[in-house]
Scaffold this active site. Structure first.
Site, PDB file in Angstrom:
ATOM      1  N   PRO A   2       0.813  -1.217   0.000  1.00 39.48           N
ATOM      2  CA  PRO A   2       0.000   0.000   0.000  1.00 39.48           C
ATOM      3  C   PRO A   2       0.852   1.275   0.000  1.00 39.48           C
ATOM      4  CG  PRO A   2      -0.583  -1.475   1.824  1.00 39.48           C
ATOM      5  CD  PRO A   2       0.683  -1.970   1.236  1.00 39.48           C
ATOM      6  N   GLU A   3       0.704   2.056  -1.053  1.00 43.12           N
ATOM      7  CA  GLU A   3       1.301   3.384  -1.114  1.00 43.12           C
ATOM      8  C   GLU A   3       0.141   4.376  -1.004  1.00 43.12           C
ATOM      9  OE1 GLU A   3       4.103   3.693  -4.405  1.00 43.12           O
ATOM     10  OE2 GLU A   3       4.380   1.542  -4.421  1.00 43.12           O
ATOM     11  N   ARG A 106       3.099 -10.764   6.459  1.00 47.10           N
ATOM     12  CA  ARG A 106       4.526 -10.631   6.791  1.00 47.10           C
ATOM     13  C   ARG A 106       4.809  -9.943   8.118  1.00 47.10           C
ATOM     14  NH1 ARG A 106       6.677  -9.065   0.759  1.00 47.10           N
ATOM     15  NH2 ARG A 106       4.876 -10.023  -0.173  1.00 47.10           N
TER      16      ARG A 106
END
Length: 267
Positions: A2-3, A106
């Site tokens: 996500p940017e 992660r």
DNA sequence: CTAAGCGCCTGCATGC
DNA sequence: TGCATGCAGGCGCTTA
């Protein structure tokens, strides 16, 4: 990953789904890495029973305000906020009528608890750089941030210079502006700086219109993928023809990250 | 102060 | 087929 466009897409969906709802309960299922500056009981005590009063974004950070307390969340690589559970739930936010699941394969996601009045004193927020789409994003301020001999690509990824760009949009913006990723930032002419300054919000805007990028596992809270990967000019396209001139797209590594660019039209 | 490098973490692609 | 390897990525921390 996500940017800015993905985080903003999530924020807008959450406004529809959970803004003004009361938080009935909260369950932390990953306290080792997720909670940066508080314990699970502290988080519960501060937020449970309160209404979600505001939903903001700063760079790639989501800010959930519950009256006097705010939860600041960074999704990093694989974090997702979903209305239905997936395989790696790390936090459950049980709102009246809706449940939100932080899924994070992660375990890179980071959460901060902070008094709303002191929100902008929080270290990761305080240090953030220029924010595209705000009045502070001016050509003059942008050029000031570019005053460095570092490679322009690496500078674009530095969140203390510019907030919100990640690897994908940094590559795409440099392509739009026809600037080689290895150029020292301070070597950009006034005209080149202006091209880049204008290309950044343009790329972000197009990505936002496409619902973000789902090159990876990104999904909106409702589970929908973004479509911007279909519009990539260079990212992940090594060896494919440049959409502008047809030359094969090149890949180099800068600071351990892949940079994709056209060696013919990016100078 | 700036800048560079490492470690965190795990799904997935690749190679044998 | 099964296993090992290594890559991907953002960012905080450490080091120079």
């Amino acid at each position: 990953m996500p940017e800015l466009p993905e985080v903003e897409t999530i924020r807008r969906a959450l406004v529809q789904e959970v803004l003004h709802r009361r938080l009935r309960a909260l369950e932390v299922r990953e306290r080792v890495h997720l909670l940066q500056n508080c314990t699970a009981p502290q988080l519960e005590k501060a937020l449970v029973g309160k209404r979600l009063t505001a939903l903001d974004r700063r760079g790639k950070f989501l800010v959930l305000e519950f009256g006097p307390w705010a939860m600041v969340l960074h999704l990093r690589m694989s974090g997702r906020l979903l209305l239905h559970p997936a395989g790696h739930t790390r936090l459950v936010l049980d709102f009246e009528g809706r449940t939100l699941y932080l899924d994070d394969a992660r375990r890179f996601a980071a959460l901060y608890l902070v008094p709303t009045a002191k929100l902008w004193e929080l270290d990761p927020l305080r240090r953030l750089g220029l924010e595209p789409f705000t009045p502070s994003y001016t050509l003059e301020a942008f050029r000031e941030r570019l005053r460095s001999r570092r490679e322009v690509k690496r500078l674009l990824l530095d969140q203390t210079k510019l907030a919100g760009l990640g690897n994908i949009y940094a590559c795409e913006a440099l392509f739009e502006a026809c600037i080689h990723p290895e150029r020292p930032a301070s070597s950009l002419t006034q005209q080149e700086a202006k091209r880049l300054f204008e290309a950044i919000p343009r790329v972000l805007e197009r990505a936002l219109a496409a619902g973000g990028t789902s090159f990876d596992k990104y999904r909106t809270p409702r589970g929908e993928p973004g479509r911007f990967q279909e519009e990539f000019s260079v990212y992940g396209r090594e060896g494919e023809p440049c959409p502008r001139c047809g030359a094969p797209i090149a890949r180099i590594v800068q600071g351990g990250r892949s940079s994709f660019y056209c060696p013919e039209c990016q100078r």
